[in-house]
Each structure stands twice: as C-alpha cells, then as structure tokens.
Design a protein around this motif. Structure first.
Motif, PDB file in Angstrom:
ATOM      1  N   THR A  22      39.796  62.786 -13.198  1.00 41.59           N
ATOM      2  CA  THR A  22      39.357  63.600 -14.327  1.00 41.59           C
ATOM      3  C   THR A  22      40.194  64.866 -14.442  1.00 41.59           C
ATOM      4  O   THR A  22      40.587  65.269 -15.550  1.00 41.59           O
ATOM      5  CB  THR A  22      37.870  63.961 -14.174  1.00 41.59           C
ATOM      6  OG1 THR A  22      37.095  62.755 -14.140  1.00 41.59           O
ATOM      7  CG2 THR A  22      37.399  64.830 -15.323  1.00 41.59           C
ATOM      8  N   ASP A  23      40.502  65.515 -13.314  1.00 36.97           N
ATOM      9  CA  ASP A  23      41.351  66.704 -13.335  1.00 36.97           C
ATOM     10  C   ASP A  23      42.729  66.377 -13.907  1.00 36.97           C
ATOM     11  O   ASP A  23      43.280  67.123 -14.719  1.00 36.97           O
ATOM     12  CB  ASP A  23      41.520  67.270 -11.924  1.00 36.97           C
ATOM     13  CG  ASP A  23      40.256  67.937 -11.407  1.00 36.97           C
ATOM     14  OD1 ASP A  23      39.408  68.301 -12.247  1.00 36.97           O
ATOM     15  OD2 ASP A  23      40.116  68.073 -10.175  1.00 36.97           O
ATOM     16  N   CYS A  25      43.528  63.927 -15.867  1.00 35.18           N
ATOM     17  CA  CYS A  25      43.396  63.605 -17.289  1.00 35.18           C
ATOM     18  C   CYS A  25      43.226  64.875 -18.119  1.00 35.18           C
ATOM     19  O   CYS A  25      43.872  65.039 -19.161  1.00 35.18           O
ATOM     20  CB  CYS A  25      42.209  62.670 -17.484  1.00 35.18           C
ATOM     21  SG  CYS A  25      41.983  62.094 -19.179  1.00 35.18           S
ATOM     22  N   ARG A  26      42.397  65.796 -17.655  1.00 42.78           N
ATOM     23  CA  ARG A  26      42.214  67.054 -18.382  1.00 42.78           C
ATOM     24  C   ARG A  26      43.523  67.834 -18.457  1.00 42.78           C
ATOM     25  O   ARG A  26      43.827  68.458 -19.484  1.00 42.78           O
ATOM     26  CB  ARG A  26      41.138  67.898 -17.704  1.00 42.78           C
ATOM     27  CG  ARG A  26      39.720  67.406 -17.903  1.00 42.78           C
ATOM     28  CD  ARG A  26      38.728  68.406 -17.343  1.00 42.78           C
ATOM     29  NE  ARG A  26      37.356  67.913 -17.410  1.00 42.78           N
ATOM     30  CZ  ARG A  26      36.584  67.958 -18.488  1.00 42.78           C
ATOM     31  NH1 ARG A  26      37.060  68.492 -19.603  1.00 42.78           N
ATOM     32  NH2 ARG A  26      35.361  67.480 -18.460  1.00 42.78           N
ATOM     33  N   SER A  47      40.998  61.526 -26.196  1.00 42.96           N
ATOM     34  CA  SER A  47      40.520  62.361 -25.102  1.00 42.96           C
ATOM     35  C   SER A  47      39.205  61.857 -24.518  1.00 42.96           C
ATOM     36  O   SER A  47      39.068  61.730 -23.294  1.00 42.96           O
ATOM     37  CB  SER A  47      40.352  63.801 -25.581  1.00 42.96           C
ATOM     38  OG  SER A  47      41.558  64.315 -26.081  1.00 42.96           O
ATOM     39  N   GLU A  48      38.226  61.588 -25.356  1.00 39.12           N
ATOM     40  CA  GLU A  48      36.915  61.183 -24.855  1.00 39.12           C
ATOM     41  C   GLU A  48      37.006  59.869 -24.089  1.00 39.12           C
ATOM     42  O   GLU A  48      36.425  59.724 -23.007  1.00 39.12           O
ATOM     43  CB  GLU A  48      35.926  61.072 -26.012  1.00 39.12           C
ATOM     44  CG  GLU A  48      35.566  62.405 -26.645  1.00 39.12           C
ATOM     45  CD  GLU A  48      34.516  62.259 -27.720  1.00 39.12           C
ATOM     46  OE1 GLU A  48      34.055  61.121 -27.964  1.00 39.12           O
ATOM     47  OE2 GLU A  48      34.152  63.281 -28.325  1.00 39.12           O
ATOM     48  N   LEU A  51      38.820  60.482 -20.721  1.00 39.34           N
ATOM     49  CA  LEU A  51      37.992  61.176 -19.742  1.00 39.34           C
ATOM     50  C   LEU A  51      36.882  60.275 -19.206  1.00 39.34           C
ATOM     51  O   LEU A  51      36.524  60.353 -18.022  1.00 39.34           O
ATOM     52  CB  LEU A  51      37.400  62.438 -20.355  1.00 39.34           C
ATOM     53  CG  LEU A  51      38.413  63.575 -20.573  1.00 39.34           C
ATOM     54  CD1 LEU A  51      37.817  64.659 -21.467  1.00 39.34           C
ATOM     55  CD2 LEU A  51      38.858  64.164 -19.242  1.00 39.34           C
ATOM     56  N   GLY A  55      36.598  59.355 -15.343  1.00 39.91           N
ATOM     57  CA  GLY A  55      35.347  59.567 -14.630  1.00 39.91           C
ATOM     58  C   GLY A  55      34.880  58.319 -13.901  1.00 39.91           C
ATOM     59  O   GLY A  55      34.370  58.388 -12.775  1.00 39.91           O
ATOM     60  N   PRO A 506      37.757  68.509 -24.039  1.00 37.79           N
ATOM     61  CA  PRO A 506      37.470  67.066 -23.986  1.00 37.79           C
ATOM     62  C   PRO A 506      37.027  66.493 -25.314  1.00 37.79           C
ATOM     63  O   PRO A 506      36.950  65.289 -25.470  1.00 37.79           O
ATOM     64  CB  PRO A 506      36.350  66.965 -22.940  1.00 37.79           C
ATOM     65  CG  PRO A 506      35.699  68.319 -22.945  1.00 37.79           C
ATOM     66  CD  PRO A 506      36.807  69.289 -23.248  1.00 37.79           C
TER      67      PRO A 506
END
Length: 509
Positions: A22-23, A25-26, A47-48, A51, A55, A506
C-alpha cells in the motif's frame, strides 16, 4: 534515488516489510499526481482499484512474499486489454471501451504480485514514432517538456524516466519500445517474436507486434521477462521454447563475446552526438573483454520501405473490425439529419473515429493489397523481408559469427513536439535502426549510453539471435555496471517541489 524507483528495490522493500504494498502504491500515485499533469504519460489512473489490490497483497503477506513482483506498481500501455479498466489504444474509436478480459501479460503480472496503477498514453493504435498521434494529446519527454518521448510507447517510457512507476509494459511493432526508451534514457526490451503472448494486445501488425518491459535497470527487465515469457494456449504464435532464468545470466562477464558493428549502415544520417556516444559505448564493452567485429547488413537499408508496406497492409486488415457495429465508437447523425444507411454509417464512423495517421496507414495498406498492386508492393516487400532476415542469420552463424549486433537505437535525439508532423516520411525515418529486428523477429534491447550537449538521452541498441535474450541482457548488464547514465534524473523530477513527502490522494480515479 529511492530504492522504490527500481523493480528489485520496490520488491525487496516489500519483502523486508520496510514498505507495504500500500505504501509503494500510494507513493506511485503521489508521483503521478505531482508530475503527470505536465507529462501526460497516463490516459487512465485507477487509484482506488490499485490501492485495493495492494491492500489485499498486504493482508496475505505470507502468500505474496516470494512472488517475483510482489507489491511493485506497474503501468500498462493503453493497448493492452485490462478487465474492468478502460482500454482506448489512445483512439476516439475505443474511448469508452472496457474489456471483459485481461491480456495474458496482465494476468501474468497479477500472478507475480504486481499492482497495476494505470494505462499509459501512446500513439493511436500504436501507429506513430513520437506519441503525437494520440487522440488525447501527446505525452512529453521528462528531460525536456517541449520534446517528444518517442513512440509508440512514449507514455510508458516517460513514466519510467520520471520515476512514476518502476515498471511499465509497451508494445513494439517497429521499435515502439526501444525508440522511446532511448529518447527517455531508460531500458527497453523487445523479446523474440513469439517469446511473449500477444493475446489481449490490440493488434497493429500481427506478424511484427511484440510486448516487452520498460525499466530503470537491466536486472529489472530480465526479471520482468521471466514473468512474461512462455507459451500461451490463447496465442497460436507464442513459442514453446523453454524460458531460462534471465537474471542468472547477469554475471557481468562478457569476455569473448563478439559484438558486430554494421559500420557502413552508420555512415550517413546519424547525429554527431549519437555517433560519439556509440563509439564510447563500444569502447566500454571492449574494455570489459568483448570483441568488436565489422558486419555487413546489405539489405538493412531497405528496412523502412519494407516495414511500411508490411505493417500498413496488416494494419488495414486488423482495423477493418472497427466499423461501429460490434463495439467501440459509432457515428450518430447530426440533429435534424436523417439516419445514415449501413455504408454511410461505416464511412462516418471510421472518418470520425480514426485520426489522420491511422487513416493514412489504412489507405496505404489497402492500396498495396489491392488487385494489380499486391505482387508489385506487398509480395516484393515480403521477399526483401526474407533477405533482411538472411543478413542477420549470416551475421549470427558461421566462422565469423557474432553474439549481438550493436547500433544506435535512434539516429537522432528527441526532436521537438510538432517538428515532424507535417513530414510523415521524415518521421518514419526515425525508425531506421529498429524496424529490422521486428521484420526478422529478433530480440533487441535499448539502454542509455550518454547525453547530447543539450542533455537529451542517447540509446545503444543490441540485437541478438532468436530466443537468446539472455546474451543480450548479459551484455547490457555488463555495460550498465561500468556506466552511470541510468542513474541520471530528469530535471522534471529533480526540480519538482511537490515530490518530497507529497501525500497521495486515494480518491484520484
């Protein structure tokens, strides 16, 4: 340079739990939001969805820990089908098309733990040499925003050069991975025809198209090819040849390797800075223990006309399916105008759905396949294509055989946006050193080998034997170890004030 800027670095950060998927990807989304408004490397950012995927990987860490691309953010050229994600080929014809399935390469990336963050800008239907034929506007080169990033995979190359993602996929019909890689200063690998499945690739010229990776380092390209390569029952042209561990071939040892140089082919039309960078690159390989050998490729000078006859013929056939009936754009009548009959609907749909370059190639291809011209043009081109292949076979076989052939990837550095749009022939000549590998079905790699006086990247291209990507990667890795061109950071990135610590949003979709 952040470790997350390379595939190996991002994967190892995930494996060590220094960074979560997740980090990672962000971080990629934040860089895209900061830099892409100026670059236009992406057509779509998910983005959604990205993420959510990251996750899920974090929640099942033990399952994904040893996956080769675990947690790595990936960008995909917008002509690779993605289930549930818009796939446009940068054309109005497919502007709202959402495929119901994934391309095989997309499925293999997912199985390897990668996280798709978006679809990259490209020339319309992968037809162009500069990324300027995109219906959504050109992508821009991170080294100089007034310059092209190369085509047709320009968005993917720009994304890697700008550190938006550590890995992107492109497609290569006549140099469309290697040429933008060279102009953006990154690694671009075109595998042997049949090494990677084409299932789910929106077709341009089916006997020439091949999918491959764009990365920061040779190791990353080798690792990605291990994931992508292999036979696919969904693609009858994919080869059953075994897939070796490409990363194991990166020993740095090129002693005894014979590198062919077609000097007579390089005597004219090559920019002075490019020529000097090529000479310096060959000297580096020589110092590493490689042997330089002069080779002759007498039919290579005919590669451009052969390529544009074969590719346009195949394109005219492949694009016949876009008629407004089954999927994609359909022209509707203007208010107050009668509904068109079937032929009128076909004509209006194709006239409004395709851009000028695509129309040009459809018309050329239809012409060379027409009665009375087939033998004079298309058949003759296929005959010369065979002679081009025989030139390479002669260079790779016999007592004087070489292991790879070196030449510039592009004869010039990146030119300014709009500079060649009014002169298609001049644009086509940008592919002079890349199209032969596609015509012969051979693997080829481009790597950064220097800069011009204006700080524009220059690429070195190596072409190898069929299914011998391992040797190309070994030579490229040895060169990379002795140089630092790949470490250079474009000014677009190094001078951007919003990148350090910029939070991701996000909700960006």
């Amino acid at each position: 340079m952040s470790d997350a800027a390379t595939v190996r670095g991002a994967r190892d950060l995930f494996r060590s739990r220094a960074r979560s998927a997740t980090d990672l990807c962000r971080g990629a989304i934040a860089r895209i939001e900061a830099l892409d408004p100026a670059l236009h490397a992406f057509n779509t950012v998910v983005s959604e969805q990205a993420l959510a995927r990251a996750g899920a990987i974090d929640e099942a860490f033990d399952r994904w820990r040893d996956a080769p691309l675990a947690g790595v953010p990936v960008a995909l050229k917008d002509n690779l089908c993605t289930r549930g994600i818009r796939t446009t080929a940068s054309s109005r014809m497919l502007e709202r098309y959402v495929p119901p399935y994934d391309a095989t390469v997309v499925s293999r990336l997912a199985a390897a733990g990668a996280v798709v963050v978006g679809k990259t800008n490209c020339d319309e239907f992968a037809m162009g040499s500069s990324n300027e034929t995109s219906a959504f506007g050109p992508a821009r080169n991170p080294w100089a925003l007034d310059r092209i990033p190369g085509g047709t995979s320009g968005g993917s190359a720009a994304a890697i050069a700008a550190r938006l993602t550590p890995l992107a996929l492109g497609s290569d019909t006549g140099g469309s991975i290697r040429q933008p890689a060279a102009l953006c200063g990154v690694i671009g690998l075109k595998p042997t025809y049949g090494r990677v499945s084409r299932y789910g690739l929106i077709a341009h010229a089916s006997s020439l198209d091949q999918i491959g990776p764009l990365t920061r380092t040779v190791y990353d390209a080798a690792l990605t090819l291990e994931v992508l390569a292999g036979a696919d029952p969904a693609d009858a042209t994919s080869a059953a040849a075994p897939v070796p561990p490409y990363t194991a071939a990166l020993t740095g040892d090129v002693r005894g390797v014979r590198v062919g140089v077609p000097r007579s082919l390089l005597e004219q039309g090559v920019d002075g800075d490019v020529s000097r960078a090529l000479t310096a690159a060959l000297d580096t390989l020589l110092a590493r223990g490689a042997t330089l050998v002069d080779v002759e490729l007498p039919y290579a000078k005919y590669a451009i006309p052969v390529y544009y006859l074969v590719s346009t013929a195949e394109a005219s056939s492949n694009l016949a399916r876009y008629d407004g009936v089954r999927y994609g754009f359909r022209a509707t009548p203007e208010p107050g105008m009668p509904n068109p009959d079937l032929r009128q609907m076909y004509a209006q749909t194709r006239a409004r759905g395709f851009g000028p370059e695509v129309k040009r190639r459809i018309m050329l291809g239809t012409y060379v396949l027409s009665a009375g011209y087939y033998d004079a043009y298309y058949l003759k081109a296929q005959q010369v294509r065979t002679l081009i292949l025989r030139d390479y076979e002669h260079a790779f076989q016999g007592s004087g055989a070489v292991d790879a052939i070196a030449m510039p990837t592009s004869p010039t550095p990146a030119f300014r946006i709009g500079e060649r749009m009014s002169d298609p022939l001049q644009m086509y000549l940008a592919d002079i050193f890349t199209v032969s590998a596609n015509l012969a079905g051979l693997p080829a790699i481009s790597m950064p080998c220097g800069f011009t006086q204006d700080k524009l990247p220059i690429g070195l291209q190596l072409t190898g034997r069929p299914f011998d990507e391992a040797t190309l990667l070994r030579i490229a890795d040895a060169y990379e170890r002795d140089t630092s061109w790949w470490k250079e950071v474009p000014p677009t990135v190094s001078s951007h004030p919003a990148l350090p610590g910029r939070p991701a949003d996000p909700a960006h979709e």
